[in-house]
Design a protein around this motif. Sequence first.
Motif, PDB file in Angstrom:
ATOM      1  N   ARG A 192     -23.778  36.652 113.963  1.00 42.38           N
ATOM      2  CA  ARG A 192     -22.628  35.936 114.503  1.00 42.38           C
ATOM      3  C   ARG A 192     -22.939  35.394 115.892  1.00 42.38           C
ATOM      4  NH1 ARG A 192     -17.064  39.147 114.067  1.00 42.38           N
ATOM      5  NH2 ARG A 192     -16.537  37.335 115.351  1.00 42.38           N
ATOM      6  N   ILE A 236     -18.389  25.454 120.099  1.00 43.78           N
ATOM      7  CA  ILE A 236     -17.697  26.403 119.226  1.00 43.78           C
ATOM      8  C   ILE A 236     -17.771  25.947 117.774  1.00 43.78           C
ATOM      9  CG2 ILE A 236     -15.393  27.264 118.606  1.00 43.78           C
ATOM     10  CD1 ILE A 236     -14.798  27.442 121.625  1.00 43.78           C
ATOM     11  N   LYS A 237     -17.544  24.662 117.541  1.00 40.52           N
ATOM     12  CA  LYS A 237     -17.596  24.126 116.183  1.00 40.52           C
ATOM     13  C   LYS A 237     -19.016  24.168 115.623  1.00 40.52           C
ATOM     14  CE  LYS A 237     -13.601  21.035 116.520  1.00 40.52           C
ATOM     15  NZ  LYS A 237     -13.130  19.616 116.544  1.00 40.52           N
ATOM     16  N   ALA A 238     -19.964  23.774 116.437  1.00 38.21           N
ATOM     17  CA  ALA A 238     -21.355  23.722 115.974  1.00 38.21           C
ATOM     18  C   ALA A 238     -21.885  25.107 115.624  1.00 38.21           C
ATOM     19  CB  ALA A 238     -22.227  23.081 117.053  1.00 38.21           C
ATOM     20  N   LEU A 239     -21.493  26.116 116.403  1.00 35.28           N
ATOM     21  CA  LEU A 239     -21.978  27.483 116.190  1.00 35.28           C
ATOM     22  C   LEU A 239     -21.071  28.300 115.268  1.00 35.28           C
ATOM     23  CD1 LEU A 239     -22.982  28.282 119.888  1.00 35.28           C
ATOM     24  CD2 LEU A 239     -24.542  27.801 117.973  1.00 35.28           C
ATOM     25  N   ASP A 240     -19.948  27.672 114.864  1.00 34.27           N
ATOM     26  CA  ASP A 240     -18.953  28.378 114.047  1.00 34.27           C
ATOM     27  C   ASP A 240     -18.574  29.701 114.710  1.00 34.27           C
ATOM     28  OD1 ASP A 240     -17.203  28.766 111.943  1.00 34.27           O
ATOM     29  OD2 ASP A 240     -18.690  29.730 110.646  1.00 34.27           O
ATOM     30  N   TYR A 241     -18.295  29.613 116.001  1.00 35.67           N
ATOM     31  CA  TYR A 241     -18.002  30.811 116.798  1.00 35.67           C
ATOM     32  C   TYR A 241     -16.599  31.324 116.517  1.00 35.67           C
ATOM     33  CZ  TYR A 241     -16.795  33.675 120.845  1.00 35.67           C
ATOM     34  OH  TYR A 241     -16.367  34.698 121.657  1.00 35.67           O
ATOM     35  N   GLN A 242     -16.482  32.626 116.257  1.00 36.61           N
ATOM     36  CA  GLN A 242     -15.198  33.282 116.054  1.00 36.61           C
ATOM     37  C   GLN A 242     -15.016  34.341 117.147  1.00 36.61           C
ATOM     38  OE1 GLN A 242     -12.949  32.495 113.659  1.00 36.61           O
ATOM     39  NE2 GLN A 242     -14.327  30.842 113.006  1.00 36.61           N
ATOM     40  N   GLU A 285     -15.664  22.937 123.186  1.00 38.32           N
ATOM     41  CA  GLU A 285     -15.088  22.770 121.843  1.00 38.32           C
ATOM     42  C   GLU A 285     -16.175  22.381 120.844  1.00 38.32           C
ATOM     43  OE1 GLU A 285     -11.624  20.153 119.552  1.00 38.32           O
ATOM     44  OE2 GLU A 285     -11.910  19.958 121.716  1.00 38.32           O
ATOM     45  N   GLU A 286     -17.085  21.487 121.271  1.00 35.72           N
ATOM     46  CA  GLU A 286     -18.181  21.053 120.390  1.00 35.72           C
ATOM     47  C   GLU A 286     -19.112  22.218 120.091  1.00 35.72           C
ATOM     48  OE1 GLU A 286     -22.039  20.077 119.136  1.00 35.72           O
ATOM     49  OE2 GLU A 286     -21.656  20.714 121.227  1.00 35.72           O
TER      50      GLU A 286
END
Length: 337
Positions: free
Chosen positions: A3, A43-49, A40-41
């Motif tokens: 993750r 977070i989306k690119a890394l699929d960060y939760q 924001e980019e």
Amino acid sequence: MVRATIGDVAARAGVSKSTVSQYLNKRYQHMGAETRAKIEEAIKALDYQPNVLARGLKQKRTSTVGVIVANFMHRLSTEICRGIEDYCQEQDINVILCNSDEDGEKEKKYAEMLQAKQVDGMILLPTGKNGSLYKKLSRHGHPILFMDRRVESVKADTIVVNNRESVYEAVSHLKERGHRRIALATAPLTISTRLERTEGFRKAMDDFGLTYSSSIINAEISALRGRFGKLFGGPEPPTALIAGNDLVLLEALAFVKERGLRVPEDLALVAFDNIPFAHLLTPTLTTINQPSLEMGRKAAERIISRIRSEEDLPPEEYVFKCELAVRQSSEMKRVTD
């Protein structure tokens, strides 16, 4: 699969971890639009939760409210929960819904489970069967709020409706239509709402000089039809009936159909609760409507305010007014017997 971490997001966006943390907590005051777009980019690119549990432990909050409902089968409960959930979603607060089925032991288990999950506060439509539990929650400083039903022995925020006055108004309406033999049916008198509705009925009948010694039924839902049979089998059966909630109404409607009674010619009907099909029945049904969505939103607003407040807020009681929606089932004028 490994993750992504907050450090990975910071590295990709070219900012510090504290800046990412501020972004996640929606603290944008000193953050430019370009920085926000980079985070924001990333977070989306890394699929960060985000790790909600870790954040909760750090902040000593879980951003979660627990709701224990006495019976999901009541339309009122459903609408209250909708109001709670709508407001909590606006505030980024999660909601865990539980149904106690009017079972004290089940209610206790749910309360203990919610405590174990470290919810920030609880909203209860209480069974009324766990006085020591309610006191324990209050004594330990756990934010709680009682909905729809009072718990007199515990000082906590409470949201209710004007039950006594609302039933009084319904009796007054029926008397104005010429009814003298009016009955009330509720489930057993184990909670404040049923007690208050019965008290309002007694006061109205006394004030109007009407007899009611044998016209009050307080019984389990499963026993109601049998009790209706005895009540309406007497020499002077009621000409009007107030159903204490939606489940009582369903039993009353079944009894009316079994006996071939005509509404409102043989029996006028008034139901206490939000009946979604009231305007679709033939005849249309007179109801005592409760502002359930507003009540739910107010409950969520109050519990969140208490959670977020640095002060020890004193408990408050909010009493919402009901509305008597007069329709065909009680509107006909009756010739006095």
